[in-house]
Design an enzyme around this catalytic site. Structure first.
Site, PDB file in Angstrom:
ATOM      1  N   ASP A  41       4.945 -14.517  -8.269  1.00  0.00           N
ATOM      2  CA  ASP A  41       3.483 -14.596  -8.180  1.00  0.00           C
ATOM      3  C   ASP A  41       2.860 -13.938  -9.410  1.00  0.00           C
ATOM      4  N   TYR A  43       2.852 -10.216 -11.978  1.00  0.00           N
ATOM      5  CA  TYR A  43       3.433  -8.901 -12.280  1.00  0.00           C
ATOM      6  C   TYR A  43       2.533  -7.796 -11.722  1.00  0.00           C
ATOM      7  N   GLY A  45       2.825  -6.880  -8.567  1.00  0.00           N
ATOM      8  CA  GLY A  45       3.013  -7.013  -7.127  1.00  0.00           C
ATOM      9  C   GLY A  45       1.757  -6.752  -6.314  1.00  0.00           C
ATOM     10  N   CYS A  47       0.639  -3.933  -5.269  1.00  0.00           N
ATOM     11  CA  CYS A  47      -0.074  -2.736  -5.721  1.00  0.00           C
ATOM     12  C   CYS A  47      -1.180  -3.076  -6.720  1.00  0.00           C
ATOM     13  N   LYS A  56      -8.799   0.818  -4.619  1.00  0.00           N
ATOM     14  CA  LYS A  56      -9.370   2.039  -5.222  1.00  0.00           C
ATOM     15  C   LYS A  56     -10.561   1.714  -6.112  1.00  0.00           C
ATOM     16  N   ALA A 275      -5.445  -5.106   9.952  1.00  0.00           N
ATOM     17  CA  ALA A 275      -4.575  -4.232   9.146  1.00  0.00           C
ATOM     18  C   ALA A 275      -3.732  -3.405  10.099  1.00  0.00           C
ATOM     19  N   ARG A 278       2.624  -3.424   7.703  1.00  0.00           N
ATOM     20  CA  ARG A 278       3.243  -4.406   6.812  1.00  0.00           C
ATOM     21  C   ARG A 278       4.739  -4.505   7.113  1.00  0.00           C
ATOM     22  N   ALA A 325       3.544   3.014  -3.245  1.00  0.00           N
ATOM     23  CA  ALA A 325       3.903   2.564  -4.584  1.00  0.00           C
ATOM     24  C   ALA A 325       4.735   3.612  -5.323  1.00  0.00           C
ATOM     25  N   HIS A 449     -11.613  28.577 -12.609  1.00  0.00           N
ATOM     26  CA  HIS A 449     -12.790  28.741 -11.757  1.00  0.00           C
ATOM     27  C   HIS A 449     -13.981  28.039 -12.410  1.00  0.00           C
TER      28      HIS A 449
HETATM   29  P1  FAD Z   1       5.291  -5.342  -3.995  1.00  0.00           P
HETATM   30  O1  FAD Z   1       4.242  -4.606  -4.722  1.00  0.00           O
HETATM   31  O2  FAD Z   1       4.891  -6.071  -2.747  1.00  0.00           O
HETATM   32  O3  FAD Z   1       5.937  -6.381  -5.030  1.00  0.00           O
HETATM   33  C1  FAD Z   1       6.903  -7.293  -4.616  1.00  0.00           C
HETATM   34  C2  FAD Z   1       6.870  -8.460  -5.584  1.00  0.00           C
HETATM   35  O4  FAD Z   1       7.991  -9.301  -5.325  1.00  0.00           O
HETATM   36  C3  FAD Z   1       5.640  -9.354  -5.438  1.00  0.00           C
HETATM   37  O5  FAD Z   1       4.987  -9.468  -6.672  1.00  0.00           O
HETATM   38  C4  FAD Z   1       6.188 -10.693  -4.949  1.00  0.00           C
HETATM   39  O6  FAD Z   1       5.470 -11.798  -5.473  1.00  0.00           O
HETATM   40  C5  FAD Z   1       7.607 -10.648  -5.487  1.00  0.00           C
HETATM   41  N1  FAD Z   1       8.591 -11.463  -4.753  1.00  0.00           N
HETATM   42  C6  FAD Z   1       8.802 -11.507  -3.408  1.00  0.00           C
HETATM   43  N2  FAD Z   1       9.847 -12.320  -3.129  1.00  0.00           N
HETATM   44  C7  FAD Z   1      10.304 -12.776  -4.306  1.00  0.00           C
HETATM   45  C8  FAD Z   1      11.373 -13.635  -4.673  1.00  0.00           C
HETATM   46  N3  FAD Z   1      12.222 -14.150  -3.774  1.00  0.00           N
HETATM   47  N4  FAD Z   1      11.545 -13.922  -6.003  1.00  0.00           N
HETATM   48  C9  FAD Z   1      10.708 -13.399  -6.948  1.00  0.00           C
HETATM   49  N5  FAD Z   1       9.695 -12.578  -6.645  1.00  0.00           N
HETATM   50  C10 FAD Z   1       9.508 -12.257  -5.347  1.00  0.00           C
HETATM   51  N6  FAD Z   1       0.441   2.486  -1.956  1.00  0.00           N
HETATM   52  C11 FAD Z   1       0.152   3.664  -2.544  1.00  0.00           C
HETATM   53  O7  FAD Z   1       1.090   4.406  -2.892  1.00  0.00           O
HETATM   54  N7  FAD Z   1      -1.128   4.065  -2.790  1.00  0.00           N
HETATM   55  C12 FAD Z   1      -2.192   3.293  -2.425  1.00  0.00           C
HETATM   56  O8  FAD Z   1      -3.344   3.677  -2.660  1.00  0.00           O
HETATM   57  C13 FAD Z   1      -1.939   2.057  -1.790  1.00  0.00           C
HETATM   58  N8  FAD Z   1      -2.960   1.248  -1.424  1.00  0.00           N
HETATM   59  C14 FAD Z   1      -2.687   0.042  -0.853  1.00  0.00           C
HETATM   60  C15 FAD Z   1      -3.758  -0.741  -0.451  1.00  0.00           C
HETATM   61  C16 FAD Z   1      -3.532  -1.968   0.145  1.00  0.00           C
HETATM   62  C17 FAD Z   1      -4.704  -2.830   0.554  1.00  0.00           C
HETATM   63  C18 FAD Z   1      -2.184  -2.414   0.340  1.00  0.00           C
HETATM   64  C19 FAD Z   1      -1.904  -3.763   0.956  1.00  0.00           C
HETATM   65  C20 FAD Z   1      -1.111  -1.629  -0.033  1.00  0.00           C
HETATM   66  C21 FAD Z   1      -1.354  -0.381  -0.621  1.00  0.00           C
HETATM   67  N9  FAD Z   1      -0.310   0.463  -1.003  1.00  0.00           N
HETATM   68  C22 FAD Z   1      -0.582   1.672  -1.562  1.00  0.00           C
HETATM   69  C23 FAD Z   1       1.107   0.092  -0.788  1.00  0.00           C
HETATM   70  C24 FAD Z   1       1.717  -0.449  -2.105  1.00  0.00           C
HETATM   71  O9  FAD Z   1       0.954  -1.548  -2.548  1.00  0.00           O
HETATM   72  C25 FAD Z   1       3.163  -0.853  -1.888  1.00  0.00           C
HETATM   73  O10 FAD Z   1       3.883   0.231  -1.333  1.00  0.00           O
HETATM   74  C26 FAD Z   1       3.817  -1.257  -3.200  1.00  0.00           C
HETATM   75  O11 FAD Z   1       3.155  -2.351  -3.778  1.00  0.00           O
HETATM   76  C27 FAD Z   1       5.283  -1.613  -2.965  1.00  0.00           C
HETATM   77  O12 FAD Z   1       5.868  -2.031  -4.163  1.00  0.00           O
HETATM   78  P2  FAD Z   1       7.119  -3.054  -4.136  1.00  0.00           P
HETATM   79  O13 FAD Z   1       7.526  -3.217  -5.544  1.00  0.00           O
HETATM   80  O14 FAD Z   1       8.098  -2.621  -3.137  1.00  0.00           O
HETATM   81  O15 FAD Z   1       6.513  -4.406  -3.552  1.00  0.00           O
HETATM   82  P1  NAD Z   2      -0.722   1.431   9.227  1.00  0.00           P
HETATM   83  O1  NAD Z   2       0.639   1.444   9.792  1.00  0.00           O
HETATM   84  O2  NAD Z   2      -1.169   2.517   8.329  1.00  0.00           O
HETATM   85  O3  NAD Z   2      -1.784   1.369  10.428  1.00  0.00           O
HETATM   86  C1  NAD Z   2      -1.779   0.339  11.370  1.00  0.00           C
HETATM   87  C2  NAD Z   2      -2.598   0.775  12.596  1.00  0.00           C
HETATM   88  O4  NAD Z   2      -2.827  -0.387  13.391  1.00  0.00           O
HETATM   89  C3  NAD Z   2      -1.878   1.793  13.463  1.00  0.00           C
HETATM   90  O5  NAD Z   2      -2.719   2.920  13.672  1.00  0.00           O
HETATM   91  C4  NAD Z   2      -1.605   1.015  14.762  1.00  0.00           C
HETATM   92  O6  NAD Z   2      -1.655   1.835  15.913  1.00  0.00           O
HETATM   93  C5  NAD Z   2      -2.727  -0.016  14.768  1.00  0.00           C
HETATM   94  N1  NAD Z   2      -2.449  -1.250  15.523  1.00  0.00           N
HETATM   95  C6  NAD Z   2      -1.305  -1.982  15.533  1.00  0.00           C
HETATM   96  N2  NAD Z   2      -1.450  -3.079  16.305  1.00  0.00           N
HETATM   97  C7  NAD Z   2      -2.726  -3.050  16.798  1.00  0.00           C
HETATM   98  C8  NAD Z   2      -3.474  -3.917  17.654  1.00  0.00           C
HETATM   99  N3  NAD Z   2      -2.960  -5.046  18.160  1.00  0.00           N
HETATM  100  N4  NAD Z   2      -4.756  -3.577  17.945  1.00  0.00           N
HETATM  101  C9  NAD Z   2      -5.299  -2.428  17.466  1.00  0.00           C
HETATM  102  N5  NAD Z   2      -4.619  -1.569  16.648  1.00  0.00           N
HETATM  103  C10 NAD Z   2      -3.363  -1.884  16.313  1.00  0.00           C
HETATM  104  O7  NAD Z   2      -0.851  -0.019   8.508  1.00  0.00           O
HETATM  105  P2  NAD Z   2      -1.883  -0.591   7.436  1.00  0.00           P
HETATM  106  O8  NAD Z   2      -3.183   0.131   7.512  1.00  0.00           O
HETATM  107  O9  NAD Z   2      -1.847  -2.058   7.623  1.00  0.00           O
HETATM  108  O10 NAD Z   2      -1.202  -0.225   6.066  1.00  0.00           O
HETATM  109  C11 NAD Z   2       0.098  -0.763   5.762  1.00  0.00           C
HETATM  110  C12 NAD Z   2       0.815   0.134   4.813  1.00  0.00           C
HETATM  111  O11 NAD Z   2       0.266   0.012   3.504  1.00  0.00           O
HETATM  112  C13 NAD Z   2       0.700   1.629   5.132  1.00  0.00           C
HETATM  113  O12 NAD Z   2       1.626   2.022   6.098  1.00  0.00           O
HETATM  114  C14 NAD Z   2       0.960   2.257   3.806  1.00  0.00           C
HETATM  115  O13 NAD Z   2       2.351   2.362   3.663  1.00  0.00           O
HETATM  116  C15 NAD Z   2       0.413   1.242   2.818  1.00  0.00           C
HETATM  117  N6  NAD Z   2      -0.907   1.687   2.307  1.00  0.00           N
HETATM  118  C16 NAD Z   2      -0.998   2.889   1.670  1.00  0.00           C
HETATM  119  C17 NAD Z   2      -2.216   3.343   1.194  1.00  0.00           C
HETATM  120  C18 NAD Z   2      -2.276   4.669   0.490  1.00  0.00           C
HETATM  121  O14 NAD Z   2      -1.223   5.160   0.097  1.00  0.00           O
HETATM  122  N7  NAD Z   2      -3.449   5.265   0.316  1.00  0.00           N
HETATM  123  C19 NAD Z   2      -3.357   2.588   1.367  1.00  0.00           C
HETATM  124  C20 NAD Z   2      -3.259   1.369   2.025  1.00  0.00           C
HETATM  125  C21 NAD Z   2      -2.014   0.925   2.481  1.00  0.00           C
END
Ligand code: FAD
Ligand code: NAD
Length: 470
Positions: A41, A43, A45, A47, A56, A275, A278, A325, A449
């Site tokens: 998809d 680069y 991912g 994140c 953010k 949400a 995941r 991440a 401070h």
């Molecule tokens: P990904 O970032 O999901 O990357 C995986 C990549 O693999 C993708 O680009 C995908 O296209 C590719 N891929 C999949 N299958 C294949 C295949 N078969 N061949 C080739 N490519 C493939 N984490 C934080 O630490 N701080 C945050 O503030 C934070 N905020 C977040 C907010 C949201 C809304 C979400 C959804 C997540 C957030 N996260 C945050 C979590 C963070 O995004 C993930 O933990 C992180 O991206 C994981 O990195 P990864 O490399 O494991 O996977």
């Molecule tokens: P989460 O696991 O943080 O929270 C999911 C919540 O949904 C839980 O409290 C759960 O009890 C509730 N829930 C589950 N099923 C439900 C239902 N049917 N009805 C009502 N509530 C229900 O998951 P998320 O918010 O989707 O985030 C996914 C992951 O992404 C996080 O676990 C985290 O690893 C990552 N993330 C990290 C950051 C960060 O580092 N600041 C920010 C965003 C996402």
């Protein structure tokens, strides 16, 4: 026309170019390994494209507007307006800049970049499947592979993402107009961060959470500060409600919930963000062909990021919780170093976590309860922000810094922070734990401070019974 199949070879095949994969590729390149990175998809991912960075960016923009709008106590009067489309295009520019940056860092590290989906064809071979008619398949023979395919949002029954009414976080971060009302299913990381964003944009947000508290993993002491602030912004919480189904009507949709107390709910809204967690992406890969096993839907790994196959590694979300991440970054580095024969290993005792709510949460190591469960006699110091001069000058005084240490040796075991910039403040305590620092080390370190970091200093002094400012 079908272009014929091509076979190439590489030392290290990295599958997925998110934080886990691109760091593994760059580190492998730095270590003079021949590395090929395949991304289907974009680069960076989840994140960079749909997660950390977009969310953010939204949080920062809405904070600027909200702070300006609520600074009368400081003698500041403003009436800011957020242009949602302007905010989205600013976010898109940041994403493009960062994803191009990642691509060029990988290239500069010497990685061969291939666009397409990689799937295993055997223990040492993979196929690259390119979408589109007439494309041939490329085969790659590899010595080692690093699986970094990330995760995707969980879909609950009756709530399939349609991009119109039922949104994933990715859809919500691409909205060009502010909905009038939004129901957010799940009061976890994403639910709390994005509920705050949309409420500050003027949307009426209701969080439907099946448990009795938001962000349950953080404990009441931490979450009550964040929940009360969200409530003061206007967010409604419906705890003990699980999303059941939804129905469309003239003005939008109604989300129905099953309530623990039997008083099922019905909430009208324009959009519903789901949400609820995941799930690791393991189904794009044909893992069976390589003999790689999964456990509870994730790829199980050891402290060197190795799967059950000695030469195949898995890093980041695909290897399970915590799905962060920076955890993916570290695992990617370790996998590359282990492949290069270096004595690297993973150590999770000081993985920090932050939630970018208002105020932010930062956490590292053990809580007081976890320290007790682990058999320690914890020494605890807690500095409330209302006693911090800097917090008062920031017009933001809800929250605290809490440090947990072993009473006998004074070694730091953990810390929880609820404060503005808690995501930055927690770094000092992560380093302290990593270095094996004691309360005395932190207490004897001179802090600038007036700063919020003085609250860290003061909490450490407090745990030794030496508080000065509180
Ligand atoms: P990904 O970032 O999901 O990357 C995986 C990549 O693999 C993708 O680009 C995908 O296209 C590719 N891929 C999949 N299958 C294949 C295949 N078969 N061949 C080739 N490519 C493939 N984490 C934080 O630490 N701080 C945050 O503030 C934070 N905020 C977040 C907010 C949201 C809304 C979400 C959804 C997540 C957030 N996260 C945050 C979590 C963070 O995004 C993930 O933990 C992180 O991206 C994981 O990195 P990864 O490399 O494991 O996977
Ligand atoms: P989460 O696991 O943080 O929270 C999911 C919540 O949904 C839980 O409290 C759960 O009890 C509730 N829930 C589950 N099923 C439900 C239902 N049917 N009805 C009502 N509530 C229900 O998951 P998320 O918010 O989707 O985030 C996914 C992951 O992404 C996080 O676990 C985290 O690893 C990552 N993330 C990290 C950051 C960060 O580092 N600041 C920010 C965003 C996402």
């Amino acid at each position: 026309m079908v272009v014929g199949d091509v076979t190439t070879g590489t030392d290290v095949l990295v599958i997925g170019g998110g934080p886990g994969g691109y760091v593994a590729a760059i580190r492998a390149g730095q270590l003079d390994l021949d590395v090929t990175l395949v991304e289907m998809d974009s680069y960076g991912g989840t994140c960079l494209n749909y997660g950390c960075i977009p969310s953010k960016a939204f949080i920062s923009a809405t904070d600027v507007a909200h702070e300006a709008d609520s600074a009368e106590r400081m003698g500041v009067y403003a009436d800011p307006a957020v242009d949602m489309q302007g905010m989205v295009s600013w976010k898109d520019r940041l994403v493009t800049r960062l994803t191009k940056g990642v691509e060029s860092l990988c290239e500069r590290a010497g990685a061969t970049l291939i666009e397409g989906r990689a799937e295993f064809a055997g223990e040492n071979s993979a196929r690259i499947v390119q979408e589109g008619e007439g494309q041939g398949a490329e085969s790659i023979e590899f010595e080692h592979a690093v699986v970094a395919t990330g995760s995707r949002p969980i879909q609950i029954p009756n709530f399939e993402f349609d991009g119109e009414y039922v949104l994933s976080s990715r859809d919500a971060l691409a909205l060009e107009n502010v909905p009038e009302e939004m129901v957010v299913v799940g009061g976890g990381y994403i639910g709390m961060e994005l509920a705050t964003v949309f409420q500050k944009l003027g949307c009426d947000v209701t969080i439907v959470e099946q448990l009795e508290e938001c962000l349950p993993a953080y404990g009441e002491e931490v979450t009550e500060v964040v929940r009360e602030r969200a409530e003061s912004l206007g967010v409604d919480f419906e705890f003990g409600h699980a999303a059941a189904d939804w129905a469309e009507h003239e003005d939008g949709i109604t989300v129905h919930t099953d309530a623990e107390d039997g008083e099922d709910g019905a909430f009208d809204c324009e959009k519903c963000l789901v949400a609820v967690g995941r799930r690791p992406v393991t189904d794009t890969l044909n893992l069976d062909a390589a003999g790689v096993e999964t456990v509870d839907g994730r790829i199980d790994t050891d402290d060197r990021a190795r799967t059950n196959k000695e030469h195949i590694f898995a890093v980041g979300d695909v290897a399970g919780e915590p799905m962060l991440a920076h955890k993916a970054f570290r695992e990617g580095e370790v996998a590359a170093e282990v492949i290069a024969g270096e004595p690297a290993a993973l150590d999770y005792q000081a993985i920090p976590a932050a939630v970018f709510t208002d105020p932010e949460i930062g956490s590292v190591g053990m809580t007081e309860a976890e320290a007790e469960q682990a058999g320690f006699d914890p020494a605890v110091g807690k500095m409330p922000l209302r006693a911090s001069g800097r917090a008062l000058t920031l017009n933001d005084r809800d929250g605290f810094v809490k440090v947990v240490a072993d009473a006998e040796t004074e070694f730091l075991l953990g810390a929880q922070i609820v404060a503005p910039e808690a995501s930055e403040l927690i770094a000092e305590l992560g380093l302290a734990i990593e270095l094996g620092a004691t309360l005395e080390d932190v207490a004897a370190t001179i802090h600038v401070h007036p700063t919020l970091s003085e609250a860290v200093h003061e909490a450490a002094k407090g745990a030794r019974g030496e508080s000065v400012h509180y």
